[in-house]
Design a protein around this motif. Structure first.
Motif, PDB file in Angstrom:
ATOM      1  N   ASP A  26       0.858  -1.187   0.000  1.00 36.92           N
ATOM      2  CA  ASP A  26       0.000   0.000   0.000  1.00 36.92           C
ATOM      3  C   ASP A  26       0.893   1.234   0.000  1.00 36.92           C
ATOM      4  O   ASP A  26       1.764   1.374   0.860  1.00 36.92           O
ATOM      5  N   LEU A  27       0.680   2.137  -0.948  1.00 36.12           N
ATOM      6  CA  LEU A  27       1.564   3.282  -1.117  1.00 36.12           C
ATOM      7  C   LEU A  27       1.651   4.132   0.144  1.00 36.12           C
ATOM      8  O   LEU A  27       2.752   4.471   0.613  1.00 36.12           O
ATOM      9  N   LEU A  28       0.518   4.494   0.714  1.00 32.97           N
ATOM     10  CA  LEU A  28       0.527   5.398   1.856  1.00 32.97           C
ATOM     11  C   LEU A  28       1.149   4.765   3.093  1.00 32.97           C
ATOM     12  O   LEU A  28       1.669   5.461   3.966  1.00 32.97           O
ATOM     13  N   SER A  29       1.119   3.429   3.170  1.00 34.46           N
ATOM     14  CA  SER A  29       1.711   2.745   4.325  1.00 34.46           C
ATOM     15  C   SER A  29       3.234   2.770   4.310  1.00 34.46           C
ATOM     16  O   SER A  29       3.870   2.467   5.319  1.00 34.46           O
ATOM     17  N   LEU A  30       3.827   3.146   3.170  1.00 40.56           N
ATOM     18  CA  LEU A  30       5.285   3.210   3.085  1.00 40.56           C
ATOM     19  C   LEU A  30       5.887   4.139   4.131  1.00 40.56           C
ATOM     20  O   LEU A  30       7.039   3.971   4.544  1.00 40.56           O
ATOM     21  N   HIS A 129      14.533   0.222   1.786  1.00 44.76           N
ATOM     22  CA  HIS A 129      15.241   1.419   2.248  1.00 44.76           C
ATOM     23  C   HIS A 129      14.209   2.452   2.699  1.00 44.76           C
ATOM     24  O   HIS A 129      13.320   2.828   1.937  1.00 44.76           O
ATOM     25  N   PRO A 130      14.302   2.954   3.924  1.00 41.72           N
ATOM     26  CA  PRO A 130      13.283   3.887   4.411  1.00 41.72           C
ATOM     27  C   PRO A 130      13.229   5.206   3.653  1.00 41.72           C
ATOM     28  O   PRO A 130      12.216   5.906   3.711  1.00 41.72           O
ATOM     29  N   ILE A 131      14.279   5.549   2.896  1.00 43.65           N
ATOM     30  CA  ILE A 131      14.264   6.796   2.125  1.00 43.65           C
ATOM     31  C   ILE A 131      13.173   6.773   1.063  1.00 43.65           C
ATOM     32  O   ILE A 131      12.720   7.824   0.588  1.00 43.65           O
ATOM     33  N   THR A 132      12.703   5.574   0.681  1.00 44.11           N
ATOM     34  CA  THR A 132      11.643   5.449  -0.325  1.00 44.11           C
ATOM     35  C   THR A 132      10.371   6.149   0.113  1.00 44.11           C
ATOM     36  O   THR A 132       9.566   6.583  -0.723  1.00 44.11           O
ATOM     37  N   ALA A 133      10.173   6.293   1.417  1.00 34.22           N
ATOM     38  CA  ALA A 133       8.971   6.959   1.932  1.00 34.22           C
ATOM     39  C   ALA A 133       8.924   8.434   1.582  1.00 34.22           C
ATOM     40  O   ALA A 133       7.889   9.089   1.783  1.00 34.22           O
ATOM     41  N   ALA A 134       9.999   8.986   1.038  1.00 32.11           N
ATOM     42  CA  ALA A 134      10.011  10.401   0.659  1.00 32.11           C
ATOM     43  C   ALA A 134       8.888  10.728  -0.320  1.00 32.11           C
ATOM     44  O   ALA A 134       8.291  11.812  -0.258  1.00 32.11           O
ATOM     45  N   GLY A 135       8.578   9.801  -1.210  1.00 32.26           N
ATOM     46  CA  GLY A 135       7.531  10.047  -2.192  1.00 32.26           C
ATOM     47  C   GLY A 135       6.143  10.123  -1.595  1.00 32.26           C
ATOM     48  O   GLY A 135       5.234  10.709  -2.186  1.00 32.26           O
ATOM     49  N   VAL A 136       5.965   9.517  -0.417  1.00 31.86           N
ATOM     50  CA  VAL A 136       4.674   9.571   0.268  1.00 31.86           C
ATOM     51  C   VAL A 136       4.530  10.872   1.049  1.00 31.86           C
ATOM     52  O   VAL A 136       3.495  11.536   1.002  1.00 31.86           O
ATOM     53  N   LEU A 137       5.581  11.254   1.767  1.00 33.97           N
ATOM     54  CA  LEU A 137       5.508  12.431   2.628  1.00 33.97           C
ATOM     55  C   LEU A 137       5.718  13.742   1.870  1.00 33.97           C
ATOM     56  O   LEU A 137       5.143  14.770   2.240  1.00 33.97           O
ATOM     57  N   LEU A 329      13.108   1.505 -15.320  1.00 39.55           N
ATOM     58  CA  LEU A 329      13.364   0.776 -14.079  1.00 39.55           C
ATOM     59  C   LEU A 329      12.785  -0.621 -14.267  1.00 39.55           C
ATOM     60  O   LEU A 329      11.584  -0.834 -14.095  1.00 39.55           O
ATOM     61  N   MET A 330      13.624  -1.563 -14.609  1.00 40.66           N
ATOM     62  CA  MET A 330      13.163  -2.916 -14.912  1.00 40.66           C
ATOM     63  C   MET A 330      13.096  -3.755 -13.646  1.00 40.66           C
ATOM     64  O   MET A 330      14.119  -4.032 -13.002  1.00 40.66           O
ATOM     65  N   CYS A 331      11.909  -4.149 -13.273  1.00 38.41           N
ATOM     66  CA  CYS A 331      11.647  -5.136 -12.226  1.00 38.41           C
ATOM     67  C   CYS A 331      12.435  -4.877 -10.942  1.00 38.41           C
ATOM     68  O   CYS A 331      12.060  -4.023 -10.152  1.00 38.41           O
ATOM     69  N   TYR A 332      13.530  -5.577 -10.713  1.00 42.19           N
ATOM     70  CA  TYR A 332      14.285  -5.474  -9.463  1.00 42.19           C
ATOM     71  C   TYR A 332      14.755  -4.052  -9.190  1.00 42.19           C
ATOM     72  O   TYR A 332      14.900  -3.650  -8.030  1.00 42.19           O
ATOM     73  N   GLU A 333      15.009  -3.291 -10.246  1.00 46.25           N
ATOM     74  CA  GLU A 333      15.483  -1.916 -10.088  1.00 46.25           C
ATOM     75  C   GLU A 333      14.457  -1.023  -9.403  1.00 46.25           C
ATOM     76  O   GLU A 333      14.805   0.053  -8.910  1.00 46.25           O
ATOM     77  N   GLN A 334      13.217  -1.461  -9.362  1.00 42.27           N
ATOM     78  CA  GLN A 334      12.175  -0.687  -8.695  1.00 42.27           C
ATOM     79  C   GLN A 334      12.267  -0.803  -7.173  1.00 42.27           C
ATOM     80  O   GLN A 334      11.632  -0.026  -6.457  1.00 42.27           O
ATOM     81  N   LEU A 335      13.045  -1.764  -6.682  1.00 41.65           N
ATOM     82  CA  LEU A 335      13.119  -2.031  -5.248  1.00 41.65           C
ATOM     83  C   LEU A 335      14.341  -1.430  -4.572  1.00 41.65           C
ATOM     84  O   LEU A 335      14.417  -1.411  -3.344  1.00 41.65           O
ATOM     85  N   ILE A 336      15.310  -0.973  -5.354  1.00 42.53           N
ATOM     86  CA  ILE A 336      16.550  -0.457  -4.792  1.00 42.53           C
ATOM     87  C   ILE A 336      16.682   1.025  -5.139  1.00 42.53           C
ATOM     88  O   ILE A 336      15.873   1.565  -5.902  1.00 42.53           O
ATOM     89  N   VAL A 337      17.707   1.668  -4.609  1.00 41.03           N
ATOM     90  CA  VAL A 337      17.725   3.130  -4.604  1.00 41.03           C
ATOM     91  C   VAL A 337      18.524   3.757  -5.739  1.00 41.03           C
ATOM     92  O   VAL A 337      18.047   4.669  -6.413  1.00 41.03           O
ATOM     93  N   TRP A 338      19.744   3.259  -5.985  1.00 42.86           N
ATOM     94  CA  TRP A 338      20.604   4.058  -6.855  1.00 42.86           C
ATOM     95  C   TRP A 338      20.116   4.142  -8.311  1.00 42.86           C
ATOM     96  O   TRP A 338      20.328   5.194  -8.942  1.00 42.86           O
ATOM     97  N   ALA A 371       4.223  -0.084  -5.505  1.00 42.24           N
ATOM     98  CA  ALA A 371       4.199   1.013  -4.538  1.00 42.24           C
ATOM     99  C   ALA A 371       5.526   1.756  -4.533  1.00 42.24           C
ATOM    100  O   ALA A 371       5.557   2.998  -4.453  1.00 42.24           O
ATOM    101  N   SER A 372       6.631   1.023  -4.621  1.00 39.07           N
ATOM    102  CA  SER A 372       7.944   1.654  -4.632  1.00 39.07           C
ATOM    103  C   SER A 372       8.114   2.534  -5.868  1.00 39.07           C
ATOM    104  O   SER A 372       8.578   3.683  -5.766  1.00 39.07           O
ATOM    105  N   ALA A 373       7.729   2.014  -7.039  1.00 40.97           N
ATOM    106  CA  ALA A 373       7.834   2.805  -8.273  1.00 40.97           C
ATOM    107  C   ALA A 373       6.944   4.042  -8.207  1.00 40.97           C
ATOM    108  O   ALA A 373       7.334   5.142  -8.625  1.00 40.97           O
ATOM    109  N   LYS A 374       5.740   3.886  -7.663  1.00 39.14           N
ATOM    110  CA  LYS A 374       4.837   5.034  -7.527  1.00 39.14           C
ATOM    111  C   LYS A 374       5.409   6.079  -6.576  1.00 39.14           C
ATOM    112  O   LYS A 374       5.267   7.289  -6.818  1.00 39.14           O
ATOM    113  N   ALA A 375       6.044   5.630  -5.502  1.00 42.31           N
ATOM    114  CA  ALA A 375       6.609   6.572  -4.537  1.00 42.31           C
ATOM    115  C   ALA A 375       7.697   7.426  -5.186  1.00 42.31           C
ATOM    116  O   ALA A 375       7.732   8.654  -4.993  1.00 42.31           O
ATOM    117  N   TRP A 376       8.582   6.800  -5.946  1.00 46.58           N
ATOM    118  CA  TRP A 376       9.643   7.562  -6.595  1.00 46.58           C
ATOM    119  C   TRP A 376       9.071   8.505  -7.648  1.00 46.58           C
ATOM    120  O   TRP A 376       9.538   9.644  -7.788  1.00 46.58           O
TER     121      TRP A 376
END
Length: 390
Positions: A26-30, A129-137, A329-338, A371-376
């Motif tokens: 869930d996006l907002l739960s990030l 990575h908790p920095i992903t929550a930046a897209g929610v806040l 951002l292909m598949c696994y790349e959606q889950l990591i940061v760099w 959710a991770s891709a949407k957050a970014w």
């Protein structure tokens, strides 16, 4: 003694909640993932820091054992082993950098841990990575939002952590009440498929024809000039015959297709995206970070073996397709940061996120990727085109 046990239990339950609920898909739960540094900093011993780090990461990645079992058609034990191995980097980094000293040392050490888990080599396993929550806040704040999120995370490790919690809650309420997602480009369309394990493995003309029919149906009500995105691995192995087949099928149309495929040579293979239209075809993107273990197997070369997907770590962060600058951002790349951070440095017009996630059935992993891709995308105010196969 009772107080110590209560504190340890509270930290354990909190880290499970931050990982499980924060990475529920869930996006907002990030935003709950931002609670991890608070729990980490409240550990009284290094053993408690290890427990907090392990329970957070393993709760967040809880779908991995079942996903591995699905992928290899095996029992759950190999997946459990890989789950433990995958958590090692995150746990060791946060355990080693933990300190019981107050003041500036805790936030500085947590910042170092955040950076280490965001970039290679350990960033290769930098999920959750908790920095992903930046897209929610901080939707649409871009780099300022990334900085604000970093400050929130660091403040969580300090004496005034309650201020960070209150500020985070305020921004969460504000962002959840206002629709901030960028409008989808009218000419771009992502197509989700439900072809399961056969996608990418069925090379028949019938399968190629079925994909072409899906594309024609999807664009029948849209303008003739259209860009259609298919999932990762949609075309199977890339060959000149496949290229000619698609060029012939698209002749007389203004349709451009972006699809996942695999380019094989004597030393291994590249997981790529190709662009196809009436004029021809071209490889436009080579995956920067394939899935470690199942795809990327660097130890094979050390053992004198061949095979496995190549990782093009910092290559092609943006590519041009149909006069549009895209960040793939292909598949696994959606889950990591760099990968996404590197792409955003080039200010793309939109993010294209394909995936082949049939093996995640029975887990929340596909929802977490989305959710991770949407957050970014929200953080940088970029339109997002997704195409997943289940």
């Amino acid at each position: 003694m009772h107080h110590d046990h209560l504190r340890a239990s509270s930290l354990l339950l909190g880290s499970v909640a931050a990982g499980w609920l924060g990475w529920s898909g869930d996006l907002l739960s990030l935003s709950l993932a931002a609670g991890f540094p608070l729990l980490w900093s409240h550990a009284r011993t290094r053993a408690q820091a290890l427990t907090v780090s392990a329970t957070y990461f393993m709760s967040a990645s809880r779908g991995l054992p079942q996903g591995v079992a699905n992928y290899y058609a095996s029992d759950i034990w190999p997946g459990l082993l890989l789950w433990l191995i995958a958590s090692t980097g995150f746990v060791l980094v946060h355990t080693a950098l933990w300190t019981d000293r107050s003041g500036w040392r805790k936030p500085l050490r947590f910042l170092i841990a955040c950076v280490i888990m965001a970039v290679p080599p350990l960033g290769i396993l930098g999920w959750a990575h908790p920095i992903t929550a930046a897209g929610v806040l901080f939707p649409a704040w871009g780099w300022w939002g990334l900085l604000a999120m970093t400050l929130i995370l660091l403040l969580m490790t300090m004496r005034h952590w309650l201020i960070a919690v209150i500020v985070s809650a305020g921004f969460w309420l504000s962002s959840s009440a206002i629709a901030t997602e960028s409008a989808q480009p009218a000419l771009w369309h992502g197509i989700d498929l439900k072809m399961g394990v056969s996608l990418g493995r069925d090379q028949s003309l019938e399968r190629q024809g079925a994909l072409m029919a899906i594309i024609h149906r999807s664009v029948s009500h849209h303008a003739s000039r259209t860009v259609v995105v298919l999932p990762e691995s949609a075309l199977g192995f890339w060959t000149p015959a496949i290229a000619r087949l698609w060029q012939r099928e698209l002749s007389g149309t203004a349709i451009t297709v972006i699809a996942g495929t695999v380019v094989v040579d004597a030393d291994g293979y590249d997981n790529v995206l190709v662009s196809l239209n009436a004029s021809g075809s071209a490889i436009v993107y080579r995956q920067r970070m394939p899935v470690p273990g199942s795809m990327w197997q660097p130890w094979l070369k050390a053992l004198g073996d061949r095979g496995g997907a190549r990782a093009h770590f910092f290559a092609n962060p943006v590519v041009d397709v149909d006069q549009t600058r895209i960040a793939p951002l292909m598949c696994y790349e959606q889950l990591i940061v760099w990968p996404v951070i590197q792409s955003m440095l080039h200010d793309p017009d939109l993010i294209v996120a394909p995936g082949n996630v049939w093996w995640t059935r029975g887990t929340s992993m596909m929802d977490i990727q989305r959710a991770s891709a949407k957050a970014w995308a929200r953080l940088f105010g970029k339109p997002l085109i997704m195409a997943f196969n289940q």
